[in-house]
Scaffold this motif. Structure first.
Motif, PDB file in Angstrom:
ATOM      1  N   ASP A  27     -11.181 -88.258   1.368  1.00 49.50           N
ATOM      2  CA  ASP A  27     -12.319 -89.194   1.415  1.00 49.50           C
ATOM      3  C   ASP A  27     -11.892 -90.564   0.888  1.00 49.50           C
TER       4      ASP A  27
ATOM      5  N   ASN B 146     -22.874 -81.535   3.946  1.00 46.48           N
ATOM      6  CA  ASN B 146     -22.557 -82.948   3.720  1.00 46.48           C
ATOM      7  C   ASN B 146     -21.132 -83.304   4.099  1.00 46.48           C
ATOM      8  N   ARG B 147     -20.469 -82.442   4.837  1.00 44.45           N
ATOM      9  CA  ARG B 147     -19.073 -82.671   5.205  1.00 44.45           C
ATOM     10  C   ARG B 147     -18.872 -82.226   6.639  1.00 44.45           C
ATOM     11  N   LYS B 148     -17.815 -82.716   7.261  1.00 44.45           N
ATOM     12  CA  LYS B 148     -17.473 -82.303   8.615  1.00 44.45           C
ATOM     13  C   LYS B 148     -16.044 -81.786   8.608  1.00 44.45           C
ATOM     14  N   ARG B 149     -15.874 -80.574   9.084  1.00 45.25           N
ATOM     15  CA  ARG B 149     -14.552 -79.958   9.155  1.00 45.25           C
ATOM     16  C   ARG B 149     -13.773 -80.585  10.306  1.00 45.25           C
TER      17      ARG B 149
ATOM     18  N   SER C 217     -10.048 -82.534  -0.226  1.00 49.02           N
ATOM     19  CA  SER C 217     -11.088 -83.193   0.567  1.00 49.02           C
ATOM     20  C   SER C 217     -11.545 -84.498  -0.093  1.00 49.02           C
ATOM     21  N   LYS C 218     -11.613 -84.514  -1.417  1.00 45.71           N
ATOM     22  CA  LYS C 218     -12.008 -85.740  -2.133  1.00 45.71           C
ATOM     23  C   LYS C 218     -10.900 -86.792  -2.041  1.00 45.71           C
TER      24      LYS C 218
END
Length: 58
Positions: free
Chosen positions: A41, A9-12, A37-38
């Motif tokens: 976002d 559900n994420r892209k590096r 990461s949050k």
């Protein structure tokens, strides 16, 4: 790539920040214990809203 390292559900991605922003970003992460990461976002969502760019909802 091993299956243990795949994100669903994420892209590096890789990028860089101004030194002063990186320092404050680290301080915020350490103070709140919110994953970076949050925090990213949230920051990107706010930037997209500011620029009147719609965010598709799943």
């Amino acid at each position: 790539m091993s299956t243990n390292n795949q994100l669903v559900n994420r892209k590096r991605f890789s990028n860089s920040l101004r030194n002063d922003l990186a320092i404050e970003f680290d301080k915020l992460h350490n103070k709140t214990q919110i994953p970076k990461s949050k925090l990213l976002d949230e920051a990107i969502e706010l930037l997209l809203e500011k620029r009147n760019h719609p965010i598709p909802k799943d």
